[in-house]
Design a protein around this motif. Structure first.
Motif, mmCIF file in Angstrom:
data_model
loop_
_atom_site.group_PDB
_atom_site.id
_atom_site.type_symbol
_atom_site.label_atom_id
_atom_site.label_comp_id
_atom_site.label_asym_id
_atom_site.label_seq_id
_atom_site.Cartn_x
_atom_site.Cartn_y
_atom_site.Cartn_z
ATOM 1 N N GLY A 80 14.826 -23.014 30.672
ATOM 2 C CA GLY A 80 16.050 -22.247 30.253
ATOM 3 C C GLY A 80 16.406 -21.226 31.141
ATOM 4 O O GLY A 80 16.623 -21.261 32.256
ATOM 5 N N ASN A 81 16.256 -19.735 30.557
ATOM 6 C CA ASN A 81 16.474 -18.648 31.512
ATOM 7 C C ASN A 81 15.326 -18.088 32.329
ATOM 8 O O ASN A 81 15.534 -17.210 33.102
ATOM 9 C CB ASN A 81 16.911 -17.472 30.542
ATOM 10 N N GLY A 82 14.252 -18.819 32.209
ATOM 11 C CA GLY A 82 13.045 -18.521 32.881
ATOM 12 C C GLY A 82 12.329 -17.386 32.721
ATOM 13 O O GLY A 82 11.537 -16.947 33.572
ATOM 14 N N VAL A 83 12.459 -16.777 31.741
ATOM 15 C CA VAL A 83 11.979 -15.361 31.284
ATOM 16 C C VAL A 83 10.464 -15.577 30.996
ATOM 17 O O VAL A 83 9.539 -14.766 31.566
ATOM 18 C CB VAL A 83 12.616 -14.590 29.843
ATOM 19 N N LEU A 84 9.929 -16.806 30.684
ATOM 20 C CA LEU A 84 8.658 -17.046 30.437
ATOM 21 C C LEU A 84 7.911 -16.896 31.848
ATOM 22 O O LEU A 84 6.750 -16.246 31.950
ATOM 23 C CB LEU A 84 8.229 -18.238 29.663
ATOM 24 N N LEU A 85 8.566 -17.479 32.846
ATOM 25 C CA LEU A 85 8.021 -17.495 34.102
ATOM 26 C C LEU A 85 7.863 -16.274 34.639
ATOM 27 O O LEU A 85 6.602 -15.974 35.423
ATOM 28 C CB LEU A 85 8.903 -18.299 34.864
ATOM 29 N N VAL A 86 8.968 -15.386 34.346
ATOM 30 C CA VAL A 86 9.012 -13.924 34.818
ATOM 31 C C VAL A 86 7.917 -13.224 34.357
ATOM 32 O O VAL A 86 7.040 -12.553 35.133
ATOM 33 C CB VAL A 86 10.299 -13.332 34.324
ATOM 34 N N GLU A 87 7.424 -13.378 33.181
ATOM 35 C CA GLU A 87 6.277 -12.687 32.294
ATOM 36 C C GLU A 87 4.920 -13.169 32.732
ATOM 37 O O GLU A 87 4.217 -12.162 33.083
ATOM 38 C CB GLU A 87 6.290 -12.908 30.861
ATOM 39 N N LEU A 88 5.015 -14.528 33.184
ATOM 40 C CA LEU A 88 3.764 -14.750 33.696
ATOM 41 C C LEU A 88 3.436 -14.419 35.156
ATOM 42 O O LEU A 88 2.496 -14.131 35.463
ATOM 43 C CB LEU A 88 3.469 -16.610 33.742
ATOM 44 N N ALA A 89 4.482 -14.169 35.960
ATOM 45 C CA ALA A 89 4.461 -13.786 37.420
ATOM 46 C C ALA A 89 3.925 -12.296 37.125
ATOM 47 O O ALA A 89 3.203 -11.800 37.938
ATOM 48 C CB ALA A 89 5.736 -13.922 38.024
ATOM 49 N N LYS A 90 4.568 -11.595 36.410
ATOM 50 C CA LYS A 90 4.014 -10.044 36.134
ATOM 51 C C LYS A 90 2.685 -10.079 35.723
ATOM 52 O O LYS A 90 2.046 -8.983 35.948
ATOM 53 C CB LYS A 90 5.216 -9.383 34.995
ATOM 54 N N CYS A 91 2.152 -11.027 35.220
ATOM 55 C CA CYS A 91 0.825 -10.850 34.718
ATOM 56 C C CYS A 91 -0.201 -11.442 35.872
ATOM 57 O O CYS A 91 -1.331 -11.404 35.665
ATOM 58 C CB CYS A 91 0.444 -11.870 33.547
ATOM 59 N N ASN A 111 18.849 -16.081 39.134
ATOM 60 C CA ASN A 111 19.361 -14.916 39.262
ATOM 61 C C ASN A 111 18.671 -13.985 38.581
ATOM 62 O O ASN A 111 18.470 -12.785 39.024
ATOM 63 C CB ASN A 111 20.665 -14.940 38.654
ATOM 64 N N ILE A 112 17.761 -14.250 37.181
ATOM 65 C CA ILE A 112 17.062 -13.518 36.703
ATOM 66 C C ILE A 112 15.778 -13.014 37.499
ATOM 67 O O ILE A 112 15.316 -11.932 37.721
ATOM 68 C CB ILE A 112 16.770 -13.982 35.269
ATOM 69 N N ILE A 113 15.203 -14.085 38.245
ATOM 70 C CA ILE A 113 14.011 -13.872 39.182
ATOM 71 C C ILE A 113 14.478 -13.144 40.490
ATOM 72 O O ILE A 113 13.631 -12.179 40.613
ATOM 73 C CB ILE A 113 13.396 -15.489 39.639
ATOM 74 N N GLU A 114 15.669 -13.375 40.844
ATOM 75 C CA GLU A 114 15.921 -12.385 41.979
ATOM 76 C C GLU A 114 16.187 -10.911 41.661
ATOM 77 O O GLU A 114 15.812 -10.116 42.397
ATOM 78 C CB GLU A 114 17.409 -13.083 42.556
ATOM 79 N N LYS A 115 16.701 -10.720 40.347
ATOM 80 C CA LYS A 115 16.755 -9.333 40.078
ATOM 81 C C LYS A 115 15.488 -8.774 39.736
ATOM 82 O O LYS A 115 15.466 -7.588 39.920
ATOM 83 C CB LYS A 115 17.631 -9.716 38.662
ATOM 84 N N GLU A 116 14.574 -9.454 39.473
ATOM 85 C CA GLU A 116 13.187 -8.977 39.336
ATOM 86 C C GLU A 116 12.294 -8.894 40.368
ATOM 87 O O GLU A 116 11.369 -8.137 40.369
ATOM 88 C CB GLU A 116 12.084 -9.779 38.214
ATOM 89 N N GLY A 117 12.659 -9.272 41.581
ATOM 90 C CA GLY A 117 12.261 -9.100 42.884
ATOM 91 C C GLY A 117 10.992 -9.991 43.012
ATOM 92 O O GLY A 117 10.078 -9.556 43.617
ATOM 93 N N LEU A 118 11.097 -11.219 42.423
ATOM 94 C CA LEU A 118 9.919 -11.832 42.331
ATOM 95 C C LEU A 118 10.283 -13.526 43.343
ATOM 96 O O LEU A 118 11.374 -13.833 43.379
ATOM 97 C CB LEU A 118 9.668 -12.831 41.060
ATOM 98 N N SER A 119 9.195 -13.837 44.017
ATOM 99 C CA SER A 119 9.549 -14.691 45.034
ATOM 100 C C SER A 119 8.301 -15.775 44.889
ATOM 101 O O SER A 119 8.413 -16.914 45.617
ATOM 102 C CB SER A 119 9.213 -14.071 46.372
ATOM 103 N N ASN A 120 7.447 -15.784 43.866
ATOM 104 C CA ASN A 120 6.457 -16.860 43.676
ATOM 105 C C ASN A 120 6.745 -17.911 42.425
ATOM 106 O O ASN A 120 5.712 -18.438 42.169
ATOM 107 C CB ASN A 120 4.934 -16.201 43.402
ATOM 108 N N ILE A 121 7.975 -17.894 42.184
ATOM 109 C CA ILE A 121 8.430 -18.902 41.110
ATOM 110 C C ILE A 121 9.254 -20.083 41.851
ATOM 111 O O ILE A 121 10.245 -19.804 42.533
ATOM 112 C CB ILE A 121 9.218 -18.353 40.168
#
Length: 238
Positions: A80-91, A111-121
């Motif tokens: 979906g919007n990948g928010v679960l992956l974002v939270e896992l990355a933050k953990c 787009n959401i991942i790029e906004k969060e500045g994450l690169s490992n997803i």
């Protein structure tokens, strides 16, 4: 985008009891994520978290409690919007992959991942029912509502559920973990659906409700482990 409420009250949950719904079609989710993508581009709103934030917290707490290594390979099925992956990355989890059959969902996730500045997803446009050869060897597979949606597909949902189990056996390593959250299936029904090739490890606590003097759960969250399949079981999955 919860699919709660699509199932009749008297349904046994084993196929015929589910009412076919647009919520089980790719066309519905393409349109939904095209709309969410546009909203994100205009306002930065990431959209709805399926089953709420507590559903993510529940899964992450289990992984932390089990001391799942941070470099374990994790697949989010129907991201979906990948928010679960974002939270896992933050953990601190570093080996994360999300798939969705909707290109708009993957674009929104990116787009959401790029906004969060994450690169490992890693993100891929993939239909889980027809996984490619490189989609394999995952130690953790997570599903929040995708199996629900498949169960509502108007086009032979029973066969699609069987294919889902086969796909899960393809992508998940032996003794890997499968975390599933559902609003349409009870614990007993999920145990039946995943009886071939998987064993239940734990039922995670979920919100309860009281109706007519009876207490129940609004969602079901289970942890399965893939067990080594015997030839007879493999034959049944063919």
């Amino acid at each position: 985008m919860s699919v709660a409420g699509e199932r009749p009250r008297d349904s046994p949950g084993l196929g015929p009891g589910f009412s076919p719904s647009a919520l089980g079609t790719k066309e519905h989710w393409d349109a939904a994520y095209e709309s969410e993508l546009q909203i994100f581009q205009e306002s930065g709103d990431a959209g709805e978290i399926w089953f709420g934030e507590e559903s993510m917290i529940r899964l992450i707490r289990w992984m932390e409690k089990q001391k799942i290594p941070l470099d374990s390979s994790v697949l989010d099925i129907g991201t979906g919007n990948g928010v679960l992956l974002v939270e896992l990355a933050k953990c601190g989890y570093t080996n994360l992959t999300g798939i969705d059959y909707s290109p708009s969902a993957i674009q929104l996730s990116q787009n959401i991942i790029e906004k969060e500045g994450l690169s490992n997803i890693k993100l891929q446009v993939k239909d889980f029912l027809t996984p490619s050869a490189e989609l394999s060897g995952f130690q953790i597979c997570i599903d929040k509502g995708t199996f629900d949606a498949i169960s509502l597909n108007p086009d032979n949902a029973a066969e699609r559920r069987k294919q889902y189990v086969k796909s899960l056996c393809t992508v998940l390593k032996m003794e890997g973990f499968f975390l599933v959250t559902s609003c349409n299936w009870t614990k007993e029904e999920l145990l039946n659906e995943f009886r071939e090739g998987f064993e239940i490890l734990e039922e995670l606590p979920t919100p309860k409700f009281c109706f007519g003097g009876r207490i129940g759960n609004s969602v079901t969250a289970l942890v399965f482990q893939r067990k080594k399949l015997k030839p007879s079981i493999l034959d049944k999955l063919d």
